[in-house]
Write an enzyme that holds these catalytic residues in place. Structure first.
Site, short mmCIF file in Angstrom:
data_model
loop_
_atom_site.label_atom_id
_atom_site.label_comp_id
_atom_site.label_asym_id
_atom_site.label_seq_id
_atom_site.Cartn_x
_atom_site.Cartn_y
_atom_site.Cartn_z
N SER B 73 25.29 42.30 24.67
CA SER B 73 26.31 41.60 25.44
C SER B 73 27.36 41.14 24.46
O SER B 73 27.03 40.64 23.37
CB SER B 73 25.73 40.38 26.17
OG SER B 73 25.22 40.72 27.42
N GLU B 80 44.63 34.91 26.56
CA GLU B 80 45.02 35.36 27.90
C GLU B 80 43.83 35.42 28.85
O GLU B 80 43.99 35.86 29.99
CB GLU B 80 45.70 36.73 27.80
CG GLU B 80 46.97 36.75 26.93
CD GLU B 80 46.66 36.85 25.43
OE1 GLU B 80 45.47 37.04 25.07
OE2 GLU B 80 47.62 36.72 24.65
N SER B 81 42.65 35.04 28.47
CA SER B 81 41.43 34.93 29.28
C SER B 81 40.21 35.53 28.57
O SER B 81 39.74 34.95 27.62
CB SER B 81 41.59 35.44 30.70
OG SER B 81 42.46 34.59 31.43
N HIS B 86 28.69 44.45 28.72
CA HIS B 86 27.23 44.37 28.77
C HIS B 86 26.72 45.81 28.81
O HIS B 86 27.18 46.60 29.65
CB HIS B 86 26.78 43.58 30.00
CG HIS B 86 27.43 42.24 30.10
ND1 HIS B 86 27.09 41.19 29.28
CD2 HIS B 86 28.45 41.79 30.87
CE1 HIS B 86 27.85 40.15 29.57
NE2 HIS B 86 28.69 40.48 30.53
N CYS B 101 46.25 37.38 31.80
CA CYS B 101 47.38 36.83 32.54
C CYS B 101 48.65 37.16 31.76
O CYS B 101 48.60 37.50 30.60
CB CYS B 101 47.23 35.32 32.75
SG CYS B 101 47.04 34.39 31.24
#
Lengths: 145, 145
Positions: B73, B80-81, B86, B101
């Protein structure tokens, strides 16, 4: 006897459904939330960790970031994948997502808890099947040609 | 003149489209990949960090975890986020997602790079609009009633 038979069929259907994909990815859209909470890093951290625990996830790590002038990003890495949130206090909005695998974790417990804690007046969620078994089998078939 | 007019309209449409939501969330489904790479934590780390950089994202932090007996993972937290992956080496599958974003980051650059590096023979992506402006306005309208 009919009840036992019904339960057996129901469990079989549940089993088949669970085998349809390797993972489930829930997208939480959280509107009209409390902007003060959305901009509070410590509150978001507590809410996300508690949401992960309540849903039955095993927490591995977490990372949170406060943006200037506003907004928080938070990711909780769990043994079953991840739970993330990104907030826009200026729009009273938060976007979260919960990627999980197996059947032990219930992302909808996290959904209910998060929207309650953020005092969201309007929300919805979408469930995406990730790693569809039929696609994996189809891809394996392509390889063997 | 017609060309200039067309470009102007196209740019306007692009601008309107960009304003339709606060964020975009890309879901990458990666099938029939190289299982050795999928199980290599250092390789996944390098691929994810490079993918984030190539797409124009600003990296804040990253966390990777190797599962036993297999699977990785990885989450890259960006300004930006986030960009997450995974992997299921036993199924030659990886599920990734890129939440962004603004208009500076291009998640599809990351998509192309990741699927090439993981040697995936079959893949697809879905784009979700997150924090829809019309929903935010609708929610704000509900609040003021």
């Amino acid at each position: 006897m009919y009840v036992v038979g019904f339960l057996f069929i129901a469990l079989q259907l549940k089993g088949e459904k669970e085998l349809a994909s390797l993972g489930q990815h829930f997208i939480f859209e959280l509107y009209d939330c409390n902007p003060v909470i959305l901009d509070d890093l410590e509150a978001i951290k507590e809410i996300m960790l508690t949401a992960a625990k309540k849903s039955g996830a095993t927490i591995l790590n977490n990372f949170l970031h406060k943006f200037s002038p506003q907004g928080v990003s938070g990711v909780v890495i769990i043994a079953e994948s991840h739970l993330a949130i990104h907030t826009w206090p200026e729009n009273n909005y938060a976007g979260a997502d919960f990627f999980t695998c197996g059947t032990r974790v219930d992302p909808l417990i996290a959904y209910e808890y998060i929207k309650q804690q953020l005092e969201c007046k309007y929300s919805n969620y979408t469930k995406l099947d990730r790693g569809k078994i039929e696609e994996i089998e189809k891809a394996a078939g392509h390889s063997s040609i």
